[in-house]
Scaffold this motif. Sequence first.
Motif, PDB file in Angstrom:
ATOM      1  N   ASP A 567      80.172  29.736  33.810  1.00 25.84           N
ATOM      2  CA  ASP A 567      80.092  29.656  32.355  1.00 25.84           C
ATOM      3  C   ASP A 567      79.289  30.829  31.818  1.00 25.84           C
ATOM      4  N   GLY A 568      79.367  31.041  30.513  1.00 27.03           N
ATOM      5  CA  GLY A 568      78.765  32.204  29.890  1.00 27.03           C
ATOM      6  C   GLY A 568      77.269  32.312  30.097  1.00 27.03           C
ATOM      7  N   GLU A 569      76.544  31.196  29.965  1.00 30.87           N
ATOM      8  CA  GLU A 569      75.089  31.250  30.097  1.00 30.87           C
ATOM      9  C   GLU A 569      74.662  31.599  31.512  1.00 30.87           C
ATOM     10  N   THR A 570      75.385  31.068  32.494  1.00 29.29           N
ATOM     11  CA  THR A 570      75.067  31.404  33.890  1.00 29.29           C
ATOM     12  C   THR A 570      75.300  32.883  34.152  1.00 29.29           C
ATOM     13  N   ILE A 571      76.399  33.392  33.633  1.00 22.43           N
ATOM     14  CA  ILE A 571      76.702  34.818  33.821  1.00 22.43           C
ATOM     15  C   ILE A 571      75.632  35.680  33.147  1.00 22.43           C
ATOM     16  N   LYS A 572      75.202  35.289  31.962  1.00 29.10           N
ATOM     17  CA  LYS A 572      74.142  36.036  31.272  1.00 29.10           C
ATOM     18  C   LYS A 572      72.877  36.081  32.123  1.00 29.10           C
ATOM     19  N   GLY A 573      72.544  34.954  32.756  1.00 28.06           N
ATOM     20  CA  GLY A 573      71.358  34.910  33.619  1.00 28.06           C
ATOM     21  C   GLY A 573      71.491  35.836  34.813  1.00 28.06           C
ATOM     22  N   TRP A 574      72.671  35.832  35.431  1.00 25.68           N
ATOM     23  CA  TRP A 574      72.905  36.725  36.581  1.00 25.68           C
ATOM     24  C   TRP A 574      72.799  38.193  36.170  1.00 25.68           C
ATOM     25  N   LEU A 575      73.409  38.525  35.029  1.00 24.30           N
ATOM     26  CA  LEU A 575      73.398  39.916  34.584  1.00 24.30           C
ATOM     27  C   LEU A 575      71.991  40.382  34.204  1.00 24.30           C
ATOM     28  N   THR A 576      71.227  39.519  33.557  1.00 23.09           N
ATOM     29  CA  THR A 576      69.848  39.868  33.207  1.00 23.09           C
ATOM     30  C   THR A 576      69.034  40.140  34.465  1.00 23.09           C
ATOM     31  N   LYS A 577      69.206  39.270  35.459  1.00 19.52           N
ATOM     32  CA  LYS A 577      68.475  39.468  36.712  1.00 19.52           C
ATOM     33  C   LYS A 577      68.937  40.738  37.411  1.00 19.52           C
ATOM     34  N   PHE A 578      70.248  40.949  37.481  1.00 20.07           N
ATOM     35  CA  PHE A 578      70.767  42.111  38.211  1.00 20.07           C
ATOM     36  C   PHE A 578      70.286  43.414  37.590  1.00 20.07           C
ATOM     37  N   TYR A 579      70.523  43.595  36.280  1.00 21.77           N
ATOM     38  CA  TYR A 579      70.191  44.875  35.658  1.00 21.77           C
ATOM     39  C   TYR A 579      68.680  45.108  35.617  1.00 21.77           C
ATOM     40  N   SER A 580      67.908  44.038  35.462  1.00 20.01           N
ATOM     41  CA  SER A 580      66.444  44.183  35.453  1.00 20.01           C
ATOM     42  C   SER A 580      65.948  44.616  36.826  1.00 20.01           C
ATOM     43  N   LEU A 581      66.440  43.944  37.866  1.00 23.61           N
ATOM     44  CA  LEU A 581      66.025  44.301  39.221  1.00 23.61           C
ATOM     45  C   LEU A 581      66.559  45.671  39.621  1.00 23.61           C
ATOM     46  N   TRP A 582      67.791  45.983  39.215  1.00 23.10           N
ATOM     47  CA  TRP A 582      68.356  47.302  39.520  1.00 23.10           C
ATOM     48  C   TRP A 582      67.446  48.407  38.975  1.00 23.10           C
ATOM     49  N   SER A 583      67.101  48.318  37.710  1.00 26.99           N
ATOM     50  CA  SER A 583      66.319  49.369  37.055  1.00 26.99           C
ATOM     51  C   SER A 583      64.912  49.463  37.634  1.00 26.99           C
ATOM     52  N   ARG A 584      64.326  48.321  37.920  1.00 27.99           N
ATOM     53  CA  ARG A 584      62.953  48.282  38.415  1.00 27.99           C
ATOM     54  C   ARG A 584      62.826  48.866  39.817  1.00 27.99           C
ATOM     55  N   ASN A 585      63.898  48.821  40.573  1.00 30.50           N
ATOM     56  CA  ASN A 585      63.804  49.140  41.999  1.00 30.50           C
ATOM     57  C   ASN A 585      64.504  50.433  42.415  1.00 30.50           C
ATOM     58  N   GLN A 586      64.785  51.309  41.447  1.00 30.15           N
ATOM     59  CA  GLN A 586      65.372  52.595  41.835  1.00 30.15           C
ATOM     60  C   GLN A 586      64.477  53.357  42.806  1.00 30.15           C
ATOM     61  N   TRP A 587      63.172  53.255  42.647  1.00 33.14           N
ATOM     62  CA  TRP A 587      62.256  53.972  43.538  1.00 33.14           C
ATOM     63  C   TRP A 587      62.434  53.531  44.988  1.00 33.14           C
ATOM     64  N   LYS A 588      62.823  52.281  45.199  1.00 35.74           N
ATOM     65  CA  LYS A 588      63.069  51.824  46.564  1.00 35.74           C
ATOM     66  C   LYS A 588      64.295  52.512  47.144  1.00 35.74           C
ATOM     67  N   ARG A 589      65.361  52.591  46.350  1.00 31.14           N
ATOM     68  CA  ARG A 589      66.575  53.248  46.846  1.00 31.14           C
ATOM     69  C   ARG A 589      66.316  54.708  47.178  1.00 31.14           C
ATOM     70  N   GLU A 590      65.386  55.326  46.460  1.00 30.99           N
ATOM     71  CA  GLU A 590      65.036  56.719  46.746  1.00 30.99           C
ATOM     72  C   GLU A 590      64.361  56.859  48.113  1.00 30.99           C
ATOM     73  N   ARG A 591      63.769  55.784  48.621  1.00 32.84           N
ATOM     74  CA  ARG A 591      62.957  55.875  49.836  1.00 32.84           C
ATOM     75  C   ARG A 591      63.607  55.235  51.055  1.00 32.84           C
ATOM     76  N   TYR A 592      64.824  54.755  50.920  1.00 33.92           N
ATOM     77  CA  TYR A 592      65.488  54.151  52.074  1.00 33.92           C
ATOM     78  C   TYR A 592      65.711  55.192  53.169  1.00 33.92           C
ATOM     79  N   ALA A 593      65.710  54.716  54.406  1.00 39.32           N
ATOM     80  CA  ALA A 593      66.051  55.592  55.532  1.00 39.32           C
ATOM     81  C   ALA A 593      67.489  56.087  55.364  1.00 39.32           C
ATOM     82  N   PRO A 594      67.840  57.229  55.968  1.00 41.12           N
ATOM     83  CA  PRO A 594      69.216  57.731  55.863  1.00 41.12           C
ATOM     84  C   PRO A 594      70.229  56.660  56.253  1.00 41.12           C
TER      85      PRO A 594
END
Length: 628
Positions: A567-594
């Motif tokens: 349903d729409g509200e569940t999807i909104k919750g997933w998207l809020t979590k995904f985009y928030s965590l994505w943006s917050r954790n770019q520094w981790k992706r920069e530091r991953y091993a090859p």
Amino acid sequence: MKETRLTLAGAALNQTPLDWDNNLQNIKDAITEAITHNVDILLLPELCITGYGCEDLFLSPWLGEEAFRKLLLVKEWCADITVCVGVHVWIGAQVYNTACVIKNKEIIGFTAKQFLAKDGIHYEPRWFTEWPANQVGEFEMLGQKYKIGDLIYEEQGVKYAFEICEDAWRPNRPAERHMAKGVQLILNPSASHFALSKTDLRYRLVVEASKKYQCTYVYANLLGNEAGKVIYDGEVLIAQNGHLIKRNELLCFKNVDLEVSEVSFGENPTIAETITYLPPIDENKEVMAALSLGLFDYMRKSHSRGFVLSLSGGADSSLCAVAVAEMVRRGIESLGVVTFVAKTQLFPLKDVAYFDTLSEDQVARELVGRLLTCAYQGTVNSSDDTYNSAKELAASIGAVFYSWTIDEQVKGYTSIIESALNRPLTWAEDDVTLQNIQARVRAPSIWMLANIKGALLLATSNRSEAAVGYATMDGDTAGSISPIAGIDKSFIRQLLVWCQTELGYEGLQYVNNLQPSAELRPAKEAQTDEKDLMPYDILNQIERLAFYDRFAPDEVYDKLLEAGVADGETIKGWLTKFYSLWSRNQWKRERYAPAFHLDDYSLDPRSWLRFPILSGGFRDELKQIGEK
């Protein structure tokens, strides 16, 4: 024209950037083998003298000069044969990616690449300049003048020309012009990276071109893990007038893989032999083949003495363990025991002789035991299920297995901070901190083991975790190489079932019956990854829609809603979590091993998807979704 028969060959080569001895030996071996087959024209892969992955060194003039000197050495090996060699050349301040044609020890011309790859993992316009269509020029190198450009060549009355890798993927490809000039043979030297099911696209590109242009088409790709992240499948294809004549076995462990075919040219050429190509591609088989070859080349080219793995009993570390076992099994199958063992450069001659006396199953287990060391590092929050999963898997493949607990180390670090803050750390207030210290404390011991053994430490993060930063930096992300960081969690889970049922890794039965869990919270909380995040299949859909298809957040919402995933509200919750965590954790992706590039895209900011470390975090875009 009268009928002419030419013996054509394409060779896949396992090259390494700047490894002159290896690269030249592979080229020489390919030429020598081709001469024994009375080959008229031999096609070698793109930039095979230097290796394709030299990156910014292509901008160094000295590299161009050195590569040209090596080309002149290759020229002297080409007696009574035409050989097409990939090499870059400098003209003034411009660098060109070319195929050099050598005929009977004489350089007769250079064809320069006309379309440069600039999407995905490719950055060719940073180094090279595109050559204009129908233009021919001349340049001087080391006191000699040479023709370069959009050239047409001839062999025994048969006209031929080139498409260099990306050239063939464009609508206005060079072959469109070549046919009007009477060209009957197209040669394509390539450095086309592995991605799931990509071989099917290549097959269609080659075979359909041979049909559309009524020509013979020869394609030769690089082979193996050349420079660390990118794996090449070593595909060699020969097609004529819409019929596939030759196709080799992909992702083999050889240094040189040569395919030869005699081809008739004339008004109505005789096509003596054809191969039936049967899609669809088995992506599970493909990815395991790529993983095993990628690990083998990374190990031997880094001069490492095997692998060390923190085997948690979960899906990701279990796949890493099986990948090493498959590396051994497939390597022996491809090369034979003696050649495989010798190629590792890890064992004395007496060991090589000993391995050769063992049965197929015995030698695989023995070699896995020499090349893979695993350790289960438990805490009070770890379960018997994951311990048994790790122990039984290691035993089933023959890996060395250690087990120890890290509770004392966790208590030590916790007590230091509790004393400093003058308060106890609690799960209610310090959840992430208490989870992270367990994962982070595991790193020093496993690094020690890797250092002692001179081995590569395998990091176990996957692409789904990378998307949302569901990993502890300097903990479960610690490692020399992160082989599965390009694969999503849903694919990994079904891949492990396939490995058990199709490849016979029965030790996976334990992990295949478990729900993915970090096991960092107290057992009574029944922690699972999907409870912390969202269903993995939803996470993967959001990731692909957002960063492969490049839809805006509100468009991603509309597509998920239209697909009826929730349903729409569940999807909104997933998207809020995904985009928030994505943006917050770019520094981790920069530091991953090859990480290996395995899928048709990845999240690696150094080779596919760049994103700012600091950003607005999609605040306005998420607000728009919330208002729907």
